[in-house]
Design an enzyme around this catalytic site. Sequence first.
Site, PDB file in Angstrom:
ATOM      1  N   ARG A  34       0.807  -1.226   0.000  1.00 23.55           N
ATOM      2  CA  ARG A  34       0.000   0.000   0.000  1.00 23.55           C
ATOM      3  C   ARG A  34       0.837   1.273   0.000  1.00 23.55           C
ATOM      4  O   ARG A  34       0.642   2.150  -0.829  1.00 23.55           O
ATOM      5  CB  ARG A  34      -0.915   0.042   1.230  1.00 23.55           C
ATOM      6  CG  ARG A  34      -2.346  -0.302   0.959  1.00 23.55           C
ATOM      7  CD  ARG A  34      -2.979  -0.796   2.228  1.00 23.55           C
ATOM      8  NE  ARG A  34      -2.245  -1.966   2.679  1.00 23.55           N
ATOM      9  CZ  ARG A  34      -2.520  -3.202   2.286  1.00 23.55           C
ATOM     10  NH1 ARG A  34      -3.536  -3.420   1.503  1.00 23.55           N
ATOM     11  NH2 ARG A  34      -1.796  -4.224   2.687  1.00 23.55           N
ATOM     12  N   THR A  35       1.759   1.378   0.939  1.00 20.45           N
ATOM     13  CA  THR A  35       2.465   2.660   1.073  1.00 20.45           C
ATOM     14  C   THR A  35       3.271   2.956  -0.189  1.00 20.45           C
ATOM     15  O   THR A  35       3.236   4.068  -0.718  1.00 20.45           O
ATOM     16  CB  THR A  35       3.361   2.649   2.325  1.00 20.45           C
ATOM     17  OG1 THR A  35       2.546   2.294   3.437  1.00 20.45           O
ATOM     18  CG2 THR A  35       3.989   4.004   2.573  1.00 20.45           C
ATOM     19  N   LYS A  69      25.134  -5.840   0.024  1.00 19.23           N
ATOM     20  CA  LYS A  69      26.609  -5.868   0.006  1.00 19.23           C
ATOM     21  C   LYS A  69      27.194  -5.139   1.212  1.00 19.23           C
ATOM     22  O   LYS A  69      28.393  -4.928   1.292  1.00 19.23           O
ATOM     23  CB  LYS A  69      27.125  -5.220  -1.281  1.00 19.23           C
ATOM     24  CG  LYS A  69      26.857  -6.032  -2.525  1.00 19.23           C
ATOM     25  CD  LYS A  69      27.283  -5.267  -3.770  1.00 19.23           C
ATOM     26  CE  LYS A  69      26.774  -5.934  -5.017  1.00 19.23           C
ATOM     27  NZ  LYS A  69      26.852  -5.042  -6.183  1.00 19.23           N
ATOM     28  N   ARG A  86      11.310   3.584   3.743  1.00 24.43           N
ATOM     29  CA  ARG A  86      10.814   2.659   4.780  1.00 24.43           C
ATOM     30  C   ARG A  86      11.987   1.809   5.231  1.00 24.43           C
ATOM     31  O   ARG A  86      12.746   1.285   4.405  1.00 24.43           O
ATOM     32  CB  ARG A  86       9.698   1.772   4.244  1.00 24.43           C
ATOM     33  CG  ARG A  86       9.391   0.649   5.230  1.00 24.43           C
ATOM     34  CD  ARG A  86       8.135  -0.073   4.954  1.00 24.43           C
ATOM     35  NE  ARG A  86       6.970   0.759   5.201  1.00 24.43           N
ATOM     36  CZ  ARG A  86       5.725   0.310   5.148  1.00 24.43           C
ATOM     37  NH1 ARG A  86       5.492  -0.948   4.854  1.00 24.43           N
ATOM     38  NH2 ARG A  86       4.710   1.118   5.378  1.00 24.43           N
ATOM     39  N   HIS A 114       4.923   6.464  11.477  1.00 23.09           N
ATOM     40  CA  HIS A 114       4.453   6.347  10.096  1.00 23.09           C
ATOM     41  C   HIS A 114       3.587   7.589   9.829  1.00 23.09           C
ATOM     42  O   HIS A 114       2.363   7.509   9.753  1.00 23.09           O
ATOM     43  CB  HIS A 114       3.647   5.045   9.964  1.00 23.09           C
ATOM     44  CG  HIS A 114       3.425   4.569   8.573  1.00 23.09           C
ATOM     45  ND1 HIS A 114       3.612   5.363   7.457  1.00 23.09           N
ATOM     46  CD2 HIS A 114       3.024   3.352   8.097  1.00 23.09           C
ATOM     47  CE1 HIS A 114       3.323   4.652   6.376  1.00 23.09           C
ATOM     48  NE2 HIS A 114       2.962   3.437   6.734  1.00 23.09           N
TER      49      HIS A 114
HETATM   50  C1  NCD Z   1       1.239  -0.630   8.235  1.00 22.81           C
HETATM   51  C2  NCD Z   1       2.748  -0.493   8.416  1.00 22.81           C
HETATM   52  O1  NCD Z   1       3.508  -0.843   7.528  1.00 22.81           O
HETATM   53  O2  NCD Z   1       3.107   0.008   9.479  1.00 22.81           O
HETATM   54  N1  NCD Z   1       0.848  -0.798   6.917  1.00 22.81           N
HETATM   55  C3  NCD Z   1       0.736   0.302   6.132  1.00 22.81           C
HETATM   56  O3  NCD Z   1       1.658   1.058   5.958  1.00 22.81           O
HETATM   57  N2  NCD Z   1      -0.480   0.521   5.573  1.00 22.81           N
HETATM   58  C4  NCD Z   1       0.619  -1.574   9.170  1.00 22.81           C
HETATM   59  C5  NCD Z   1       1.134  -2.977   9.265  1.00 22.81           C
HETATM   60  O4  NCD Z   1       2.089  -3.377   8.617  1.00 22.81           O
HETATM   61  O5  NCD Z   1       0.531  -3.710  10.057  1.00 22.81           O
END
Ligand code: NCD
Length: 280
Positions: free
Chosen positions: A42-43, A69, A90, A118
Amino acid sequence: MISVKDFTREKVIYYIQKAENVEKLPKCSKTLINLFYEPSTRTSCSFHTAMLKLGGNIIEITDNSSAKKGESLEDTIKTVSNYGDIIVLRHPEKGAAERASKVAHVPVINAGDGNGEHPTQALLDIYTIYEEATKDLLKENITVTFIGDIKNSRTIHSLIHLLNLFDVTYIFISPPGLEIDTTGLNVLNATLEEALKITDVVYITRIQKERTSETYEPICLSKELLSSAYPDLIIMHPLPRQEELPPEIDDDPRAVYFKQVAYGVRMRMAILDELIRTMQ
Ligand code: NCD
């Protein structure tokens, strides 16, 4: 955008209003770099779609061979800063986005740093609450019930920071061992059944198995539990889900978790445009 701690109430309202009007945003010719050290559907897709809708370009780095590496995060950031205009990062370590922002030559967006924060998810979550639960969020007290792995869920940690800018009563329901310190929060003690009868928002998450070596029994919603719940509540989940949110609930009009995904694209368009404005 590294931390929700940088947000004021006015800034949150500004982003909500901007997300409501993304159709009016001008086109851009910037390049976004999606740098993901942890899996994401999703993100990463949401930022990708948002940038395409703004007319910009996108570089996706998922199979980061340099990290394999042994390259440091700092070196990778200094390198990819030369390839684009904004980095979406991320990373499994808390504080990684802040470290990256110190060496990057371009703005860094924190798309999740371990069990830390987040921020863009928190903005899309509060936007969803505003659109689906109550536009009175800005004026009236609302009750938000968090269910699940509250300790390790970065989406919950970040959303609480933003909700604290408004008048919110919290109910926390988690398996023992997955609580957070709620000092300073306006908390109501209630069982799951009691909470469902009075809450405006249910925000449920999966157990973050990748962040704990213990095994926990999830707290699950069901059609039956929801049959006697408050008719106007909304059910949110950052997704992906597991057994805590069975698909039998999906056709309940109160289930808004797939709408939440759509609000995410609009909010990311607003965030990207805002960063692009500051570059000009
Ligand atoms: C979440 C995350 O990655 O923190 N997902 C997201 O970004 N929509 C929640 C999760 O992984 O449970």
